[in-house]
Enzyme design. Structure first.
Site, mmCIF file in Angstrom:
data_model
loop_
_atom_site.group_PDB
_atom_site.id
_atom_site.type_symbol
_atom_site.label_atom_id
_atom_site.label_comp_id
_atom_site.label_asym_id
_atom_site.label_seq_id
_atom_site.Cartn_x
_atom_site.Cartn_y
_atom_site.Cartn_z
ATOM 1 N N GLY A 1 0.760 -1.230 0.000
ATOM 2 C CA GLY A 1 0.000 0.000 0.000
ATOM 3 C C GLY A 1 0.795 1.285 0.000
ATOM 4 O O GLY A 1 0.861 1.953 1.022
ATOM 5 N N THR A 2 1.372 1.681 -1.135
ATOM 6 C CA THR A 2 2.286 2.821 -1.171
ATOM 7 C C THR A 2 1.907 3.822 -2.264
ATOM 8 O O THR A 2 1.293 3.463 -3.266
ATOM 9 C CB THR A 2 3.726 2.353 -1.426
ATOM 10 O OG1 THR A 2 3.721 1.451 -2.551
ATOM 11 C CG2 THR A 2 4.280 1.623 -0.239
ATOM 12 N N THR A 3 2.312 5.077 -2.069
ATOM 13 C CA THR A 3 2.238 6.076 -3.119
ATOM 14 C C THR A 3 3.497 6.928 -3.051
ATOM 15 O O THR A 3 4.184 6.950 -2.021
ATOM 16 C CB THR A 3 0.968 6.935 -2.999
ATOM 17 O OG1 THR A 3 0.793 7.706 -4.202
ATOM 18 C CG2 THR A 3 1.033 7.866 -1.806
ATOM 19 N N GLY B 1 5.291 3.272 -5.982
ATOM 20 C CA GLY B 1 4.545 2.334 -5.168
ATOM 21 C C GLY B 1 4.614 0.976 -5.846
ATOM 22 O O GLY B 1 5.195 0.830 -6.920
#
Length: 484
Positions: free
Chosen positions: A304-306, A384
């Site tokens: 779960g990354t941005t 991400g």
């Protein structure tokens, strides 16, 4: 006479990029742009970014030329409190082609570093008042913003988390379903949070009190955990490549080590060459039974990354990646954000609700990066994409440093990923050597189009003479703005 460009920013949402660009227009620098963008990302990318999580920032001081990695990633609590099985339960998320089990609840929350990270970035090089930096996010929270297709997809996939408690459902899915594409999403509580942060340190606001109240039934966080948390400045992992210096996230993060290993084994810039290098790296990873946490002597998390990248005309740069896990299903009071569920991830907690080490900074696959290229060119990039971050960054960096690709070409090119001997590859370019790859990797999946599976590399660059390039990866609805 037209003014020279002031800088550029690329991010995972148009509003995120616009918030940073507004700061550049107002005379702010790359750090101001990144802070404003981070605040906005929590509003318009809530599944990926939240004040309840943390991340890493690779930063460049344009005056001194020094590059530093700021680690503001979550830390495990100092003590395990009560029955650890309380406040720990499972849900199943549906991503269409696959389902995945996530663990949520108050017992899954690690000490967040997001607030301390914003403060550290501002103290390092921010020039505008926090009230100005938070203004776009405050406005979007109160006035609402249009839900994009990508954000709707993410919200639908993790709907069981967003509706796990009455408070989270009331915020993220008041009708029982996530807001439809192009509908307005409001978050006045998050706007109120930024109003408070603009006035004083978060530990002196009601935010910390509400967070601890949320943790009182089954959670592990204490006031001491919050007050003792520190951002750690680390020396980046530096790699010489094709006349450039590449700066990667160092241990305890895992991705930089894996990228360096793959770069040392790279013999070209086409997909077969990438496949060979990534396969060797995958074999090295598997030599530790697939447990990168064992290689790094600490637990690893990677979901779960941005990402946000910014550079300015003064040579400042900020490449920052953040995560909230997938969220723990609980909203902090009336402040409009969900706490992380990082202690619930199997990489951190493989054998149940209490299998995490106390008071430990966690490892991660996130890898914000900078490149000092010949001729004074400076590139900031990151992605991400969980375990695919390492392959996405590797391929873009190699194409820039060894293949002499332009920034947009390097980001748009087909990608592949190898994990546990399995090959995933984008095949929208007919000259990419797919047939050769199929022969070498019988266990494979061919993707006919670009896909979010392969990450979202948002990248910016400057040549040192106020000429900028900027690209947001379309695989994850990326956006980029150059400010003149």
């Amino acid at each position: 006479m037209a003014q020279a460009p002031k800088g550029t920013i690329a991010a995972g949402h148009q509003l995120t990029a616009d918030a940073g660009a507004e700061m550049l227009r107002e005379g702010g620098n790359a750090f101001d742009a990144a802070i404003a963008a981070l605040a906005m990302a929590c509003v318009c990318e809530p599944v990926l970014a939240s004040p309840g999580g943390g991340g890493f920032a690779m930063i460049r001081d344009g005056q001194s030329g020094r590059t530093t990695l700021l680690d503001f990633f979550p830390q495990t609590p100092k003590q395990k409190r009560g029955n650890c099985s309380n406040g720990f339960h499972s849900i199943t998320a549906d991503f269409g082609s696959a389902t995945q089990v996530f663990h949520i609840g108050p017992a899954t929350v690690a000490v967040p570093g997001f607030f301390a990270g914003l403060t550290a970035l501002h103290e390092f090089g921010g020039t505008l008042p926090l009230a100005d930096l938070f203004a776009p996010a405050i406005d979007a929270g109160k006035s609402g913003h249009r839900v994009t297709g990508y954000q709707h997809y993410l919200s639908t996939a993790v709907r069981p988390i967003l509706t796990a408690t009455p408070a989270s459902q009331n915020l993220f899915a008041p009708s029982g379903e996530p807001p439809a594409v192009n509908s307005l999403f409001y978050n006045p509580g998050l706007a109120d949070l930024y109003c408070e942060l603009a006035r004083t340190d978060w530990l002196q606001t009601g935010i910390a009190d509400q967070l601890l109240a949320e943790q009182s039934d089954g959670g592990h966080l204490s006031r001491e955990d919050l007050e003792s948390y520190e951002v750690v400045a680390r020396e980046p992992l530096a790699v010489a490549l094709g006349g450039a210096d590449v700066f990667l996230n160092p241990p305890p993060a895992a991705c930089g080590v894996l990228i360096r290993y793959a770069l040392a084994r790279l013999d070209g810039c086409d997909l077969p060459a990438f496949a060979r290098a990534l396969h060797l790296t995958d074999q090295a990873r598997l030599s530790a039974c697939g447990d990168l946490g064992r290689l790094l002597d600490r637990p690893l998390r990677q979901k779960g990354t941005t990402h946000i990248s910014a550079v300015d005309a003064e040579g400042n740069a900020c490449s920052v990646t953040v995560s909230n896990g997938t969220g723990n299903g609980e909203v902090v009071g009336d402040y409009g954000f969900m706490l992380n569920n990082i202690l619930g991830e199997e990489d951190v907690n493989p054998h149940g609700s209490a299998d995490w080490p106390t008071d430990t900074r966690l490892a991660s696959m996130m890898c914000p990066a900078l490149i000092d290229a010949p001729g004074g060119r400076l590139v900031a990039l990151g992605s991400g994409g969980s375990s695919r971050i390492r392959s996405a960054i590797l391929q873009v960096v190699a194409r820039l440093c060894l293949g002499s690709a332009e920034l947009e070409e390097a980001v748009r090119a087909p990608r592949l990923h190898i994990e546990n001997g399995h090959l995933d590859v984008e095949a929208f370019d007919t000259d990419s050597g797919i047939s050769q790859l199929k022969d070498h990797f019988p266990d494979h999946r061919i993707w006919p189009e670009k896909n979010m599976f392969f990450g979202g590399v948002h990248a910016v660059s400057t040549d040192g003479n106020s000429r900028f390039e900027s690209v947001g990866d379309s695989r994850r609805e990326g956006a980029a703005v150059i400010v003149e």
